[in-house]
Each structure stands twice: as structure tokens, then as C-alpha cells.
Scaffold this motif. Sequence first.
Motif, short mmCIF file in Angstrom:
data_model
loop_
_atom_site.label_atom_id
_atom_site.label_comp_id
_atom_site.label_asym_id
_atom_site.label_seq_id
_atom_site.Cartn_x
_atom_site.Cartn_y
_atom_site.Cartn_z
N ASN A 4 23.12 0.50 -54.23
CA ASN A 4 22.99 -0.88 -53.77
C ASN A 4 24.30 -1.67 -53.92
O ASN A 4 24.26 -2.87 -54.10
CB ASN A 4 21.86 -1.59 -54.50
CG ASN A 4 22.06 -1.58 -56.00
OD1 ASN A 4 22.98 -0.96 -56.49
ND2 ASN A 4 21.20 -2.27 -56.72
N VAL A 5 25.43 -1.03 -53.83
CA VAL A 5 26.71 -1.71 -53.95
C VAL A 5 27.02 -2.39 -52.62
O VAL A 5 27.05 -1.76 -51.58
CB VAL A 5 27.83 -0.71 -54.33
CG1 VAL A 5 29.17 -1.42 -54.35
CG2 VAL A 5 27.52 -0.04 -55.64
N GLN A 6 27.24 -3.70 -52.70
CA GLN A 6 27.52 -4.49 -51.51
C GLN A 6 29.02 -4.67 -51.34
O GLN A 6 29.74 -4.83 -52.32
CB GLN A 6 26.86 -5.87 -51.63
CG GLN A 6 25.35 -5.81 -51.81
CD GLN A 6 24.65 -5.25 -50.59
OE1 GLN A 6 25.08 -5.50 -49.47
NE2 GLN A 6 23.60 -4.49 -50.80
N PRO A 7 29.51 -4.66 -50.11
CA PRO A 7 30.95 -4.93 -49.88
C PRO A 7 31.26 -6.40 -50.17
O PRO A 7 30.39 -7.26 -50.06
CB PRO A 7 31.15 -4.61 -48.41
CG PRO A 7 29.81 -4.72 -47.79
CD PRO A 7 28.80 -4.38 -48.87
N VAL A 8 32.48 -6.65 -50.57
CA VAL A 8 32.91 -8.02 -50.85
C VAL A 8 34.06 -8.38 -49.93
O VAL A 8 34.83 -7.53 -49.49
CB VAL A 8 33.34 -8.20 -52.33
CG1 VAL A 8 32.18 -7.98 -53.26
CG2 VAL A 8 34.48 -7.29 -52.68
N THR A 9 34.17 -9.67 -49.68
CA THR A 9 35.27 -10.16 -48.86
C THR A 9 36.51 -10.30 -49.73
O THR A 9 36.41 -10.37 -50.97
CB THR A 9 34.92 -11.52 -48.24
OG1 THR A 9 34.77 -12.47 -49.30
CG2 THR A 9 33.64 -11.44 -47.42
N PRO A 10 37.69 -10.36 -49.13
CA PRO A 10 38.90 -10.59 -49.93
C PRO A 10 38.83 -11.90 -50.72
O PRO A 10 39.34 -11.99 -51.83
CB PRO A 10 40.01 -10.63 -48.89
CG PRO A 10 39.50 -9.81 -47.77
CD PRO A 10 38.01 -10.05 -47.74
N GLU A 11 38.18 -12.92 -50.16
CA GLU A 11 38.04 -14.19 -50.86
C GLU A 11 37.18 -14.04 -52.12
O GLU A 11 37.53 -14.56 -53.19
CB GLU A 11 37.40 -15.22 -49.93
CG GLU A 11 37.15 -16.57 -50.59
CD GLU A 11 36.42 -17.51 -49.65
OE1 GLU A 11 35.37 -18.02 -50.06
OE2 GLU A 11 36.92 -17.73 -48.54
N GLN A 12 36.08 -13.31 -52.00
CA GLN A 12 35.23 -13.08 -53.17
C GLN A 12 35.97 -12.27 -54.23
O GLN A 12 35.84 -12.53 -55.43
CB GLN A 12 33.94 -12.36 -52.76
CG GLN A 12 33.00 -13.20 -51.94
CD GLN A 12 31.86 -12.36 -51.38
OE1 GLN A 12 32.02 -11.17 -51.13
NE2 GLN A 12 30.71 -13.00 -51.19
N PHE A 13 36.73 -11.28 -53.79
CA PHE A 13 37.49 -10.46 -54.73
C PHE A 13 38.51 -11.31 -55.48
O PHE A 13 38.64 -11.22 -56.70
CB PHE A 13 38.20 -9.32 -53.99
CG PHE A 13 39.09 -8.50 -54.87
CD1 PHE A 13 38.57 -7.59 -55.76
CD2 PHE A 13 40.48 -8.66 -54.83
CE1 PHE A 13 39.38 -6.84 -56.58
CE2 PHE A 13 41.31 -7.92 -55.64
CZ PHE A 13 40.76 -7.00 -56.52
N ALA A 14 39.23 -12.16 -54.75
CA ALA A 14 40.24 -13.02 -55.38
C ALA A 14 39.59 -13.99 -56.35
O ALA A 14 40.11 -14.24 -57.44
CB ALA A 14 41.02 -13.77 -54.32
N GLN A 15 38.42 -14.53 -55.98
CA GLN A 15 37.73 -15.48 -56.85
C GLN A 15 37.26 -14.79 -58.13
O GLN A 15 37.44 -15.33 -59.22
CB GLN A 15 36.54 -16.08 -56.12
CG GLN A 15 35.78 -17.09 -56.94
CD GLN A 15 34.56 -17.65 -56.19
OE1 GLN A 15 34.19 -17.13 -55.15
NE2 GLN A 15 33.97 -18.69 -56.74
N LYS A 16 36.68 -13.62 -58.02
CA LYS A 16 36.21 -12.89 -59.22
C LYS A 16 37.38 -12.47 -60.09
O LYS A 16 37.29 -12.51 -61.32
CB LYS A 16 35.40 -11.66 -58.80
CG LYS A 16 34.08 -11.99 -58.17
CD LYS A 16 33.14 -12.61 -59.17
CE LYS A 16 31.79 -12.87 -58.53
NZ LYS A 16 30.86 -13.50 -59.44
#
Length: 94
Positions: A4-16
Motif C-alpha cells: 500500500n505504498v503511495q507515490p508522493v509528489t516532489p512537493e510532498q517529499f520536500a515538505q517531509k
Amino acid sequence: MPHNVQPVTPEQFAQKTAQALTTLTQVIGSIIMPLAGFIFTVSIIMFILGSLFHTSTLRRTGAGGMIGVAIGVILYYAIPTILGVLQVVSQAFK
């Protein structure tokens, strides 16, 4: 293996990543400078002893410790800049 691993956007990655760096900075903020000072002092002593007794291994270890501490402290103080770059990069992908 999780399915159940969901892809993330570059924006979400940078925020995390920015949140993780902020938390890490807060956790190690109170111990980094005393620890760096202690390790730097030990490295200086090792370098001086290596120079006095003509031991190149001890001298190199002391010099490496001093360089390592300097790089670590620079990286610690560069965390706000790194966070700023991550925020700018995340804005570019919006």
C-alpha cells in the motif's frame, strides 16, 4: 513487502524532508556544540601528541577529527539554508 505504498509528489517529499530536518535540528541542537568542542579538543591533543612523538598516524587522526568537526558544525549551521533551498525547489514544482 508493503503493498500500500503511495507515490508522493516532489512537493510532498520536500515538505517531509524539511520537517525531518527541523525536528533533527531541535533534537541535536542542545548537544551538538558541547560535543563538537569536546571532540575538537581531543583531536587537537592527538595532533599535538602525534607531532611531539613523530607519529604520523596519530597526527593524521587528530587532523581528520578537527576537519570532521569543522564540516559537521558548518553543516549544522547550514540547515536553515538547506531548508530554504528545499522550499524553493518545492515551489518550482507547483
